[in-house]
Scaffold this active site. Structure first.
Site, PDB file in Angstrom:
ATOM      1  N   CYS A  84       0.780  -1.218  -0.050  1.00  0.00           N
ATOM      2  CA  CYS A  84      -0.084  -0.159   0.102  1.00  0.00           C
ATOM      3  C   CYS A  84       0.812   1.305   0.094  1.00  0.00           C
ATOM      4  O   CYS A  84       1.491   1.490   0.973  1.00  0.00           O
ATOM      5  CB  CYS A  84      -0.950  -0.002   1.199  1.00  0.00           C
ATOM      6  SG  CYS A  84      -1.751   1.559   1.225  1.00  0.00           S
ATOM      7  N   HIS A 170      -1.960  -5.057 -10.354  1.00  0.00           N
ATOM      8  CA  HIS A 170      -2.641  -3.680 -11.058  1.00  0.00           C
ATOM      9  C   HIS A 170      -3.056  -4.191 -12.496  1.00  0.00           C
ATOM     10  O   HIS A 170      -2.131  -4.711 -13.194  1.00  0.00           O
ATOM     11  CB  HIS A 170      -2.078  -2.517 -10.793  1.00  0.00           C
ATOM     12  CG  HIS A 170      -1.603  -2.188  -9.423  1.00  0.00           C
ATOM     13  ND1 HIS A 170      -2.534  -1.243  -9.034  1.00  0.00           N
ATOM     14  CD2 HIS A 170      -0.722  -2.475  -8.450  1.00  0.00           C
ATOM     15  CE1 HIS A 170      -2.035  -1.087  -7.492  1.00  0.00           C
ATOM     16  NE2 HIS A 170      -1.152  -1.765  -7.375  1.00  0.00           N
ATOM     17  N   GLU A 219     -10.224  -0.144  -6.100  1.00  0.00           N
ATOM     18  CA  GLU A 219      -9.128  -1.053  -5.395  1.00  0.00           C
ATOM     19  C   GLU A 219      -9.620  -2.533  -5.112  1.00  0.00           C
ATOM     20  O   GLU A 219     -10.846  -2.687  -4.598  1.00  0.00           O
ATOM     21  CB  GLU A 219      -8.397  -0.436  -4.107  1.00  0.00           C
ATOM     22  CG  GLU A 219      -7.583   0.815  -4.239  1.00  0.00           C
ATOM     23  CD  GLU A 219      -6.760   1.232  -2.978  1.00  0.00           C
ATOM     24  OE1 GLU A 219      -6.822   0.417  -1.971  1.00  0.00           O
ATOM     25  OE2 GLU A 219      -6.534   2.161  -2.920  1.00  0.00           O
ATOM     26  N   CYS A 228      -4.479   5.930  -4.907  1.00  0.00           N
ATOM     27  CA  CYS A 228      -3.900   4.684  -4.633  1.00  0.00           C
ATOM     28  C   CYS A 228      -2.471   4.871  -5.065  1.00  0.00           C
ATOM     29  O   CYS A 228      -2.116   5.310  -6.302  1.00  0.00           O
ATOM     30  CB  CYS A 228      -4.537   3.588  -5.376  1.00  0.00           C
ATOM     31  SG  CYS A 228      -3.760   2.110  -5.299  1.00  0.00           S
ATOM     32  N   GLY A 231      -1.316   2.065  -7.033  1.00  0.00           N
ATOM     33  CA  GLY A 231      -1.847   2.131  -8.423  1.00  0.00           C
ATOM     34  C   GLY A 231      -1.080   3.544  -9.318  1.00  0.00           C
ATOM     35  O   GLY A 231      -1.067   3.131 -10.581  1.00  0.00           O
TER      36      GLY A 231
HETATM   37  N1  LIG Z   1      -6.208  -2.287  -2.393  1.00  0.00           N
HETATM   38  C1  LIG Z   1      -4.785  -2.714  -2.574  1.00  0.00           C
HETATM   39  C2  LIG Z   1      -3.993  -2.235  -1.285  1.00  0.00           C
HETATM   40  C3  LIG Z   1      -4.007  -1.012  -0.974  1.00  0.00           C
HETATM   41  C4  LIG Z   1      -3.297  -0.141  -1.875  1.00  0.00           C
HETATM   42  C5  LIG Z   1      -3.321   1.540  -1.508  1.00  0.00           C
HETATM   43  N2  LIG Z   1      -4.286   2.151  -1.372  1.00  0.00           N
HETATM   44  C6  LIG Z   1      -2.223   2.206  -2.096  1.00  0.00           C
HETATM   45  O1  LIG Z   1      -2.026   3.465  -1.739  1.00  0.00           O
HETATM   46  O2  LIG Z   1      -1.208   1.809  -2.733  1.00  0.00           O
HETATM   47  C7  LIG Z   1      -4.761  -4.112  -2.901  1.00  0.00           C
HETATM   48  O3  LIG Z   1      -5.487  -5.113  -2.477  1.00  0.00           O
HETATM   49  O4  LIG Z   1      -3.587  -4.533  -3.288  1.00  0.00           O
END
Ligand SMILES: N[C@@H](CCC[C@H](N)C(=O)O)C(=O)O
Length: 308
Positions: A84, A170, A219, A228, A231
């Site tokens: 994250c 991703h 997400e 994100c 992301g």
């Molecule tokens: N939802 C993501 C984990 C969190 C990612 C995040 N908010 C970021 O800032 O990178 C997952 O399930 O991989």
């Protein structure tokens, strides 16, 4: 957890933080015990019945030499994940503010390797997010061979996306305009598409020019968030692989801007941005005596309270 009763267990201290509106409950599991079930995490994540957050971040002692902390991440649906990016910046700020370290460069163990966090004098945090993984089985993404763009069949409609792991998986689609992109419809379908066997975060990237982009991310395990970090890193890698972006890009997310740098294959992705503390709190956890009433039909990915 079925034997637990709400509000009869130990008290847990936490800090509410956010990175560009991607919000977190951060727990110090070094100076207090940490043991939460998936059900409890989901309840705490609830924006109406709980604290409300996109991710729970847990600070633990390191399990490796030459590392300062172990960083664990749980999505709002209770799933534990590998990475994250916005959370990493908040993690750095948290361990300094709580005086768990006085270092400005902090090495942190995640489920997918070690990342390095650097707290700048300006308060911004720079994170070395590691080298992006493009090899399909390692993402994981189902494909015969590595490509920069894959065509994915979604209910007989073809979607073109890049598949990248930043420690977490991703998929990145290039769109004309993020404001009208089908984030709420295509996002959940691609998040759980069979070609992403571990599910995925789905980014919608709008290229403004070679140094500026806009991005929305649906997400995995949390729904669309205001930002994100991993992301944004994946989106810049995708944009570079497609020849659309330069090595240094300002990415505008719904909650604000991140600076992302990637010098190309084999190089790590660097991310810089803010980390904000909102408040500190404490709550009493469920006890272990009586069965707890379960609220029914709570969705895995609930709508964001900001309407995201
Ligand atoms: N939802 C993501 C984990 C969190 C990612 C995040 N908010 C970021 O800032 O990178 C997952 O399930 O991989």
């Amino acid at each position: 957890m079925s034997q637990q009763k709400r509000g009869q267990g130990p008290i847990m201290r936490f800090t509410k933080m956010h990175g560009l509106g991607n919000d977190f409950m951060v727990v110090d599991a070094i100076s207090q015990p940490f043991r939460l079930s998936t059900d409890t995490i989901r309840e705490l994540a609830d924006r109406h019945f709980g604290v409300g957050f996109d991710q729970l971040l847990v600070v633990e002692p390191p399990g490796l030499p030459d590392v300062d902390f172990r960083y664990r991440i749980f999505n709002a649906d209770g799933s534990e994940v590998e990475q994250c990016g916005n959370g990493a910046r908040c993690f750095a700020r948290f361990v300094r503010d709580q005086r768990l370290t006085n270092k400005r460069v902090i090495r942190v163990q995640t489920a997918k390797g070690v990342i390095e966090l650097k707290i700048g004098r300006d308060g911004l945090v720079a994170v070395n997010m590691g080298v992006p993984e493009l090899n399909p089985p390692a993402i994981p993404f189902a494909a015969d061979r590595r490509k920069n763009v894959y065509t994915v069949d979604v209910n007989d409609q073809m979607a073109e996306l890049s598949a990248i792991s930043m420690g977490n998986p991703h998929g990145v689609l290039v769109v004309e305009n993020v404001d009208t992109a089908p984030v709420e419809t295509l996002g959940p379908l691609l998040e759980r598409h069979p070609r992403f066997p571990a599910r995925a975060n789905i980014g919608f990237l709008q290229v403004i020019d070679r140094r500026h982009a806009r991005l929305r991310v649906f997400e995995r395990g949390s729904g669309e968030t205001l930002a994100c970090g991993s992301g944004a890193c994946a989106a810049v890698v995708a944009g570079c692989l497609r020849g659309l972006l330069d090595a240094r890009v300002e990415v505008e997310l719904r909650g604000g801007r991140l600076l992302i740098e990637w010098q190309g294959e084999g190089a790590p992705v660097m991310m810089e941005g803010p980390a904000t503390t909102v408040f500190e709190g404490q709550l009493r956890l469920p006890g272990e005596s009586q069965p707890r009433r379960r609220r029914s039909a709570r969705p895995n990915t609930r709508p964001h309270k900001n309407g995201a």
